[in-house]
Design an enzyme around this catalytic site. Structure first.
Site, PDB file in Angstrom:
ATOM      1  N   ASP A 118      34.998  33.685  41.532  1.00  0.00           N
ATOM      2  CA  ASP A 118      35.520  34.625  42.522  1.00  0.00           C
ATOM      3  C   ASP A 118      34.450  35.339  43.358  1.00  0.00           C
ATOM      4  O   ASP A 118      34.756  35.877  44.418  1.00  0.00           O
ATOM      5  CB  ASP A 118      36.383  35.681  41.826  1.00  0.00           C
ATOM      6  CG  ASP A 118      35.590  36.537  40.833  1.00  0.00           C
ATOM      7  OD1 ASP A 118      34.394  36.269  40.614  1.00  0.00           O
ATOM      8  OD2 ASP A 118      36.183  37.483  40.255  1.00  0.00           O
ATOM      9  N   HIS A 119      33.204  35.341  42.911  1.00  0.00           N
ATOM     10  CA  HIS A 119      32.181  36.163  43.568  1.00  0.00           C
ATOM     11  C   HIS A 119      31.399  35.452  44.672  1.00  0.00           C
ATOM     12  O   HIS A 119      30.753  36.114  45.490  1.00  0.00           O
ATOM     13  CB  HIS A 119      31.188  36.677  42.525  1.00  0.00           C
ATOM     14  CG  HIS A 119      31.556  37.993  41.915  1.00  0.00           C
ATOM     15  ND1 HIS A 119      32.761  38.207  41.295  1.00  0.00           N
ATOM     16  CD2 HIS A 119      30.887  39.168  41.832  1.00  0.00           C
ATOM     17  CE1 HIS A 119      32.812  39.454  40.848  1.00  0.00           C
ATOM     18  NE2 HIS A 119      31.691  40.061  41.165  1.00  0.00           N
ATOM     19  N   ASP A 176      31.741  42.029  33.968  1.00  0.00           N
ATOM     20  CA  ASP A 176      31.939  42.670  35.262  1.00  0.00           C
ATOM     21  C   ASP A 176      32.402  44.091  34.983  1.00  0.00           C
ATOM     22  O   ASP A 176      33.207  44.322  34.087  1.00  0.00           O
ATOM     23  CB  ASP A 176      32.980  41.925  36.094  1.00  0.00           C
ATOM     24  CG  ASP A 176      33.047  42.454  37.518  1.00  0.00           C
ATOM     25  OD1 ASP A 176      32.381  41.862  38.394  1.00  0.00           O
ATOM     26  OD2 ASP A 176      33.752  43.452  37.751  1.00  0.00           O
ATOM     27  N   ARG A 208      34.312  50.630  45.293  1.00  0.00           N
ATOM     28  CA  ARG A 208      32.958  51.162  45.477  1.00  0.00           C
ATOM     29  C   ARG A 208      32.630  51.284  46.955  1.00  0.00           C
ATOM     30  O   ARG A 208      33.074  50.481  47.772  1.00  0.00           O
ATOM     31  CB  ARG A 208      31.921  50.244  44.808  1.00  0.00           C
ATOM     32  CG  ARG A 208      32.071  50.266  43.322  1.00  0.00           C
ATOM     33  CD  ARG A 208      30.783  49.964  42.571  1.00  0.00           C
ATOM     34  NE  ARG A 208      31.033  50.333  41.196  1.00  0.00           N
ATOM     35  CZ  ARG A 208      30.959  49.496  40.161  1.00  0.00           C
ATOM     36  NH1 ARG A 208      30.573  48.260  40.342  1.00  0.00           N
ATOM     37  NH2 ARG A 208      31.234  49.918  38.950  1.00  0.00           N
ATOM     38  N   SER A 265      27.838  48.376  38.994  1.00  0.00           N
ATOM     39  CA  SER A 265      28.191  47.081  38.415  1.00  0.00           C
ATOM     40  C   SER A 265      27.515  46.849  37.077  1.00  0.00           C
ATOM     41  O   SER A 265      26.455  47.414  36.791  1.00  0.00           O
ATOM     42  CB  SER A 265      27.807  45.952  39.373  1.00  0.00           C
ATOM     43  OG  SER A 265      28.477  46.074  40.602  1.00  0.00           O
ATOM     44  N   ARG A 302      25.964  44.388  36.328  1.00  0.00           N
ATOM     45  CA  ARG A 302      24.905  43.463  36.743  1.00  0.00           C
ATOM     46  C   ARG A 302      23.726  43.355  35.772  1.00  0.00           C
ATOM     47  O   ARG A 302      22.780  44.128  35.808  1.00  0.00           O
ATOM     48  CB  ARG A 302      24.428  43.895  38.122  1.00  0.00           C
ATOM     49  CG  ARG A 302      23.860  42.803  38.962  1.00  0.00           C
ATOM     50  CD  ARG A 302      23.902  43.186  40.410  1.00  0.00           C
ATOM     51  NE  ARG A 302      25.267  43.361  40.877  1.00  0.00           N
ATOM     52  CZ  ARG A 302      25.591  43.965  42.009  1.00  0.00           C
ATOM     53  NH1 ARG A 302      24.655  44.476  42.756  1.00  0.00           N
ATOM     54  NH2 ARG A 302      26.835  44.062  42.367  1.00  0.00           N
TER      55      ARG A 302
END
Length: 796
Positions: free
Chosen positions: A130-131, A205, A487, A680, A682
């Site tokens: 999806d990213h 995520d 965000r 995030s 991340r």
């Protein structure tokens, strides 16, 4: 906000037996309820049996009422008989039910899993593409002068083929379900297929908490945590505190679930939920749809919460039935005493929100906790000098792309069309999943959005995570965009630090996009129709579930095929790179490390490891490390990506200087401000400093996920015992960290600094390592420690 009762009952079918709320249901724990349609051999019954047994032990030990969040978390303890359990203090070892990974983070997680040498994942796991799909709203030459969802998906399948093939083959080999590009956003796929009341899941995520809308404790983590769980190891979490949010009343006409979390963010701030689960309760809960509850939980990530949760309720029951999971719905109903808080359960903090008096909220710019009621926004914008002319409106995202969201937005668009009006600025619509896209196309909503001037993007994250090829506004030009995303950090959506992004509900975005002005208040201001008449918009309307049921659309799921699948990583690839283990601790204190950068102000994971075009390097640690800290503000000169190389005296980019220090064998540290690593999950924001030679990150305070990620990679996340000591550290100092030889939980370390003029200082710093995490540090990373443990077990 309820859908038509008759249609709903037709959709749900007849229910017989014990009454639950407005429904009659028959359920028994003996009825087998598969965890999902693609996991027929994994049963929710087994999970509920385990929760029941563990809670029996925990109740005997704690002898007090439990919150719903505690029931789910403690119901997944690895050793309920012996583990210490104290909210905000103990480190819990847990057994999650499943793992979900999006394609950007899955690359590194899968690479780490491959390096573990294990043949198959130990728990149900999935990958969601999806990213990596870039959204466009104007013709693009590389897309045959086309734009929008179809063109963008076609282009992504070509440009990301290497990554998609790697993830698909690795998933097939190691037992991981694979959702192809175009399937939808990870959190919507999870909500529609995998989340269930009482589930404990982790996802790579930060918006994994979306699953809390179905009563799951869904927690965002880094890839190394996912590897632990996929390897069958207990997952570690500091026992969360529990913040209660009591909801009363019913939403007024323009108020939506998004306004609840926007208001909570305004109350608690971006770090007010750190170390806590936010649990919603009270008579107002059932006034919100299940997908609305998910919206609230999703954006709970913006207050730093471990996760957010709603107890099991009739709206969740409806959603489970509508998504073909009646067995789970009935089973959850029979288990409902464990899916809500005990009477008398105590919270660490309680907030009350009256839905009937809550007005629509608009949060921003530049931070998701700057909340404004719609009636205050115009004055606030004028006083602050924010651009009031809107340049783009964007709805969808993992936060707000449900059927209800789309219907309510479309109800506003229809009024504009009837008055001869269109969106004044680019308007994008992102369906959350293929199921949502197919359903809103069938029901005519896509036609409405296109008639009002909208562009329907692919079922993917797109502009919400910076995947937006924006061409109509030049970088550096101040402008305002309105979104239904979660965000709004500087440069988050379009790479332009001058873009003022405001977060709100999809229906308010739609109204603003038609009005074109941030000072417009749809509750009382009028629009001028094509024929000059003044129009006051009617409040939005929409069913929470499609009266005709969901249309599943295309089948986009790939089941694992088995261990004979070959997984190939080209050594010359610029996008994928097999991992080399980090070096273990040398047994010595850190001496004479240089300050790479002293960051000032907000430093999110977007500042530390930007997304957008950098997403294509998520599977190649060395290449993506070229974005390390390029968005952080250097306290020494007020600039970004400009620090002094203390070996040469010249200024350069942060990654370039870090590489120079690494080549010279010089360790370095980062000094930061409050809530460092916000945003995030991340993992790359921790991997990159480790790869480029960092020893420690010293800050006033950390965001939860980032602090854990740093520990997982063998770094030292440290906090000033006295935040004022931040001012003692200069940008050109040499830093020593002492006390590592006697490293122990709760024991402070000492920082000793030497300034360029030879003067020195010393102060204590705090660390939150436990025994297990100290083992990670000593081995050089959690993955190294896991490999050593597996080797030891094999030799026994």
């Amino acid at each position: 906000m309820h859908c038509c009762k008759a249609a709903q009952r037709a959709l749900n079918g007849a229910r017989a037996g014990k009454l639950y709320g407005r429904f009659s249901v028959s359920a028994s724990m003996s009825t087998k309820a598969p965890m999902s349609r693609v996991e027929p051999d994994e049963f929710v019954n087994d999970r509920y049996d385990a929760i029941e047994k563990r809670l029996g032990i925990v109740r005997g030990r704690l002898n007090r009422p439990l919150t719903f969040a505690e029931k789910v978390v403690y119901g997944h303890l690895d050793e309920p008989e012996s583990q210490e359990i104290e909210r905000g203090v103990s480190y819990l070892r847990l057994r999650p039910d499943r793992v979900a990974m999006q394609d950007a983070t899955a690359q590194m997680a899968v690479l780490q899993f491959i390096s573990s040498g294990l043949p198959k994942t130990a728990v149900p796991s999935t990958i969601h593409c999806d990213h990596l799909i870039e959204g466009t709203t104007a013709p693009q030459s590389e897309r045959e002068n086309k734009y929008g969802g179809v063109a963008d998906l076609k282009y992504a399948n070509v440009t990301n083929k290497e990554v998609y093939d790697f993830l698909a083959s690795a998933g097939s080999k190691y037992g991981i379900g694979f959702w192809k590009p175009g399937s939808g956003i990870i959190h919507q796929i999870v909500l529609e297929n995998y989340a269930f009341p009482g589930c404990l899941m982790i996802g790579t995520d930060s918006h994994t908490p979306n699953g809390g809308g179905l009563g799951a404790a869904a927690i965002g983590v880094g890839g190394a945590d996912a590897v632990d769980v996929m390897a069958g190891l207990p997952w570690e979490l500091k026992a969360p505190k529990v913040i209660g949010v009591r909801l009363v009343g019913k939403p007024s006409a323009w108020t939506s679930p998004k306004d609840v979390i926007c208001r909570v963010a305004g109350i608690l701030s971006v770090k007010g939920g750190t170390g806590a689960i936010v649990e919603y309760f009270g008579p107002g809960v059932e006034a919100l749809s299940c997908t609305g509850q998910a919206t609230i939980c999703n954006m709970g990530a913006e207050i730093g919460a471990t996760t957010s949760m709603f107890p099991f309720n009739s709206r969740q029951y409806d959603f489970l039935v509508a998504t073909n999971r009646r067995e789970i719905a009935d089973l959850a109903d029979s288990f409902r005493d464990n899916l809500k808080a005990d009477s008398g359960a105590e919270y660490d903090q309680v907030i009350e929100i009256d839905l009937s008096t809550l007005e629509p909220q608009v949060n921003g710019p530049f931070t998701p906790d700057l909340a404004h009621g719609i009636s205050e926004l115009g004055d606030a914008a004028r006083a602050a000098g924010w651009p009031t002319e809107i340049s783009a409106g964007l709805i969808g995202s993992c936060t707000n792309s449900s059927y209800e969201d789309m219907q309510r937005a479309a109800s506003i668009a229809r009024q504009a069309i009837k008055a001869g009006l269109k969106a004044k600025v680019p308007f994008t619509i992102t369906p959350g999943s293929e199921q949502i896209r197919a359903t809103i196309e069938r029901d005519g909503l896509i036609e409405v959005f296109e008639k009002v001037g909208g562009t329907v993007l692919a079922n993917a994250c797109g502009p919400c995570i910076g995947q937006w090829k924006r061409t109509e506004v030049a970088k550096g030009v101040a402008n305002t965009i309105v979104t239904s995303y979660n965000r709004n950090f500087a440069a988050r959506n379009d790479g332009n630090p001058a873009t003022h992004a405001f977060v709100m509900s999809p229906e308010i975005v739609t109204a603003f996009t038609i009005a074109g002005d941030l000072t417009f208040n749809p509750e009382k201001d009028t629009l001028v129709g094509k024929n000059g008449e003044e129009i006051l918009l009617e409040p939005p309307t929409g069913d929470d579930l499609p009266p005709r049921g969901y249309d599943p659309g295309e089948e986009t799921y790939q089941a694992p095929a088995g261990s004979n699948v070959e997984v190939v990583v080209d050594p010359q690839s610029s996008r994928l790179q097999l991992l080399e283990p980090f070096k273990a601790w040398d047994g010595e204190d850190v001496e004479g490390a240089l300050v790479l950068i002293k960051a000032r102000g907000k430093c999110t994971t977007d500042h530390i490891s930007m997304a957008g075009p950098w997403l294509k390097y998520r599977g190649h640690l060395d290449n993506i490390s070229n974005n390390m800290l390029i968005g952080a503000v250097n306290a020494e000169n007020g600039e970004v990506n400009s620090v002094k190389n203390q070996l040469t005296g010249e200024y350069g980019g942060v990654p370039d200087v870090a590489r120079a220090y690494k080549a010279a064998g010089v360790r370095w540290v980062v000094v930061g401000d409050e809530n460092y690593g916000e945003g995030s999950s991340r993992e790359h924001a921790a991997l990159e400093p480790r790869h480029l030679g960092a020893a420690a990150v010293l800050v006033k305070s950390f965001a939860r996920i980032h602090e854990t990620n740093l520990k997982k990679q063998g770094l030292l996340p440290l906090t000033f015992a006295d935040p004022a000591d931040y001012d003692k550290v200069g940008p050109f100092d040499k830093i020593s960290i002492r006390g590592l030889k006697t490293f122990a939980p709760g024991k402070q370390l000492t920082v000793a600094g030497t300034r360029p003029d030879g003067s020195t200082y010393e102060f204590p710093v705090n660390q939150t390592f436990n025994d297990n995490q100290i083992t990670w540090f000593k081995h050089g990373s959690a993955l190294n420690a896991m490999a050593a443990n597996l080797k030891s077990q094999a030799e026994k």
